[in-house]
Scaffold this active site. Sequence first.
Site, short mmCIF file in Angstrom:
data_model
loop_
_atom_site.label_atom_id
_atom_site.label_comp_id
_atom_site.label_asym_id
_atom_site.label_seq_id
_atom_site.Cartn_x
_atom_site.Cartn_y
_atom_site.Cartn_z
NE ARG A 163 -3.64 -2.50 0.20
CZ ARG A 163 -3.29 -3.71 -0.25
NH1 ARG A 163 -2.15 -3.86 -0.89
NH2 ARG A 163 -4.09 -4.74 -0.09
CB SER A 231 -9.53 -1.69 3.94
OG SER A 231 -10.14 -2.86 3.43
CD GLU A 327 -5.68 0.34 2.43
OE1 GLU A 327 -6.05 0.25 1.25
OE2 GLU A 327 -5.69 -0.61 3.23
#
Length: 344
Positions: A163, A231, A327
């Site tokens: 990520r 998420s 995130e």
Amino acid sequence: MKLTAHADLSALNTFSLAARCRWLAELTRVDELPSLMATPEFLDQPRLILGGGSNLLFTCDFEGLVIHNRLRGIQVEDGGDHWLLQVAAGESWHELVCYTLAQGMPGLENLALIPGTVGAAPVQNIGAYGVELAFFCRHVDTFNWHTGQQERIPAEACRFGYRDSIFKHDYQESHLITAVGLALPKAWLPVLGYGPLGALAAPTPQAIFETVCATRMVKLPDPAVLGNAGSFFKNPVVSAAQADALKERWPTLPVYGAGEGQSKLAAGWLIDQCGLKGFAIGGAQVHGQQALVLVNRGGATAVELIALAAHVRDAVQQRFGVLLEHEVRFMGARGETWLDEVLA
């Protein structure tokens, strides 16, 4: 290019949070960028590139120029053993996945239903079900604000990680992503190591696509119905020794390999074990079906979402000794910020 002063951003972020910016520019052509860069009132203002707004939490109004990337277009070339795609940054990622499957070019099916645009994909190095954008990326085309020139960044220079990429760090302020180059191997191989995919009797690209879509639709709420950014936290990567110790105490803890000496834990499982599903602060809530997702159940403010994120992070750290990292990008008045900075 359309310019709007004091624009409302509530419809341009999937949390549906109330926020405004000083200026909003609708970008539809790359050749519009030099004139935008030369506009005097924008020279000293912070810039934010906005695609689908699906991975963003506005902590307050943005005191600068928001550029809504609406660049469109998909080009395909036969590269011999690969299909070579050049995709404009404003294209929908999920619609690109659907397009490639319809054209007989599989490979992206594990990444179905990830919200947002193609231009946002390299920033986060999006991934799901054992597949990441980095597996297919050839290059990322950009516009350099400092030089006024277009630049092609080869994949090996993008510093892709979990990520993560150079576009979240060195190039965050200097480069606007205009297009992404992809290479899809004609010798397709299924990736079946995660979730329900391993149970597929006939793992065709379409079967994987449908399974991923069905799984995500059950787990993840539709932002059009319940505001969210998917998420909220990354799956934490810890030492293998720490993972083993946690697994010994909590045998049902999902643990995945993450390179030599490291393991990846399931953040949703950790949050769920803290009993936080359905927990709410004002209009902000931990989703009742998927603990990894924070939602705006109606009228939530940025303050409430930030407080909820801090509560979840602290609960997991106290119970498991594992620190969760968000995130979702936190956007302050003049640029990206972090949970601890907002709380300070």
